[in-house]
Design an enzyme around this catalytic site. Structure first.
Site, short mmCIF file in Angstrom:
data_model
loop_
_atom_site.label_atom_id
_atom_site.label_comp_id
_atom_site.label_asym_id
_atom_site.label_seq_id
_atom_site.Cartn_x
_atom_site.Cartn_y
_atom_site.Cartn_z
N ALA A 70 44.73 45.31 46.60
CA ALA A 70 44.53 44.09 47.40
C ALA A 70 45.68 43.13 47.09
O ALA A 70 46.43 43.33 46.14
CB ALA A 70 43.19 43.47 47.03
N GLN A 72 45.53 40.30 45.79
CA GLN A 72 45.34 39.71 44.46
C GLN A 72 45.16 40.79 43.39
O GLN A 72 44.54 40.55 42.35
CB GLN A 72 44.17 38.73 44.47
CG GLN A 72 44.48 37.43 45.19
CD GLN A 72 45.70 36.72 44.61
OE1 GLN A 72 45.86 36.66 43.39
NE2 GLN A 72 46.56 36.20 45.45
N SER A 73 45.71 41.97 43.61
CA SER A 73 45.55 43.06 42.66
C SER A 73 46.22 42.75 41.31
O SER A 73 47.43 42.52 41.23
CB SER A 73 46.18 44.34 43.25
OG SER A 73 46.30 45.32 42.25
N ASN A 74 45.40 42.79 40.27
CA ASN A 74 45.93 42.65 38.90
C ASN A 74 46.67 43.90 38.51
O ASN A 74 47.64 43.86 37.74
CB ASN A 74 44.78 42.41 37.92
CG ASN A 74 44.00 41.17 38.24
OD1 ASN A 74 44.54 40.07 38.20
ND2 ASN A 74 42.72 41.32 38.60
N CYS A 76 48.46 45.80 40.49
CA CYS A 76 49.80 45.78 41.09
C CYS A 76 50.72 44.82 40.33
O CYS A 76 51.88 45.13 40.08
CB CYS A 76 49.72 45.42 42.57
SG CYS A 76 48.98 46.76 43.55
#
Ligand SMILES: *Cc1c(COP(=O)(O)O)cnc(C)c1O
Length: 328
Positions: A70, A72-74, A76
């Site tokens: 997403a 807001q992917s942590n 990534c």
């Protein structure tokens, strides 16, 4: 397992007692494991997986990493940081449309040098192979990390984490009865499940489901089970872990992934004001709310020692400034 990984974070992460909370809920002793402090560009649980995944990418002679999530992917954001450190190019496939202003994890991923592709409806890596083909036609060698870093390589980070926890518990002469954590792409749960088996950890896992959507047609239990199977073969564990042993608490995911409700806001508020520790609105806020529900309603035996495994996620707080700022 040392030779299969590179150093990306600060380990062991601290194990602390939540003194104030344990006073308010005197039937229980409540502890926290601080994977929000793994140190990789604001930390989080993906650092443990990336130590193994990035090592594999380097061993295979890749120059580019592709992963997805997403906006807001942590995962990534930590992948972007790990690639910067390892000298690899990083391509991120992020759901939704390109926003005018980048914030939270998206901003950090961009600062960390990742090339970002916006993929609309897809946020779980549906477009990764396509991008891989394109980048390889351009002369790159790509290493694809699945959604959340959740495969049997990444999950080794959490097999190791069980060993780390057991060493801390023995140093402190402590026992933990229940471990709560946010489970979403399944790698952490799979690693903890196998680590528990391998190192004989006598504690019950209570994974709180965060995302009710399936991943590529599989339920989260099935995803966890598949990784567990691969891991038990890899690590030569003789006992077969059954699908029915993969537990998942789904009482708190109804609002949907990344949708903030009063539950998450209340949990963030309570831990922040009682202990000075920050949770995130997507994962840890939801999981901590779930744990508080067990505690407040005395769903666990009196005098249990309960551990909350903090998995990070702080940058997303800034994305949800409107929800969090207004209601507190
Ligand atoms: C990814 C993530 C989780 C869930 O871990 P999985 O291995 O994907 O199940 C929990 N909390 C945070 C903050 C995360 O970024």
């Amino acid at each position: 397992m040392k030779e299969n990984r590179i150093d990306l974070g600060f380990f062991p992460t601290p194990l602390q007692k939540l003194e104030n909370l344990s006073k308010i809920y005197p039937d229980y002793n409540i502890y926290i494991k601080r994977d929000d402090n793994t140190g990789l560009a604001s930390g989080g649980n993906k650092t443990r997986k990336l130590e193994f995944l990035i090592k594999k990418a380097l061993d295979e002679g890749c120059n580019t990493v592709i992963t997805a999530g997403a906006q807001q992917s942590n995962h990534c954001r930590q992948t972007a940081a790990a690639c910067a450190k390892a000298g690899l190019k990083c391509h991120l496939l992020l759901g939704g449309d390109q926003p005018d202003i980048y914030d939270g994890n998206l901003l950090l991923s961009s600062i960390l040098g990742a090339t970002i592709h916006f993929t609309g409806e897809n946020r779980k890596g549906e477009d990764q192979e396509h991008l891989k083909e394109k980048l390889e036609r351009e002369g790159n060698k790509c290493f694809v990390i699945p959604y959340g870093g959740s495969n049997s390589i990444g999950a080794l980070g959490f097999v190791n984490a069980v060993k780390e926890l057991i060493e801390q518990l023995s140093e402190k002469n402590m026992k933990i009865d229940y471990i709560f954590f946010a489970s979403s792409s399944g790698g952490m749960q799979a690693g903890l499940t196998v680590g528990k088996e391998l190192y004989d950890l006598d504690a019950e896992l209570i994974p709180i489901s965060i995302d009710k959507d399936e991943t590529n047609g599989f339920s989260l239990e099935e995803v966890v089970f598949n990784i567990v199977n691969e891991l038990t073969q890899k690590l030569l564990i003789s006992r077969k872990i059954e699908l029915s042993e993969i537990k998942l608490n789904k009482d708190f995911d109804h609002a949907g992934y990344g949708v903030i409700t009063a539950n998450e806001i209340n949990a963030i508020d309570e831990l922040a004001k009682m202990e000075g520790i920050l949770l995130d609105p997507v994962y840890t806020g939801r999981a901590f709310y779930g744990m508080l529900d067990f505690i407040k309603n005395k769903k666990l035996p009196i005098n249990s020692n309960i551990l909350f495994w903090h998995t990070g996620g702080l940058p997303a707080v800034f994305k949800f400034a409107k929800e969090l700022g207004n209601k507190m």
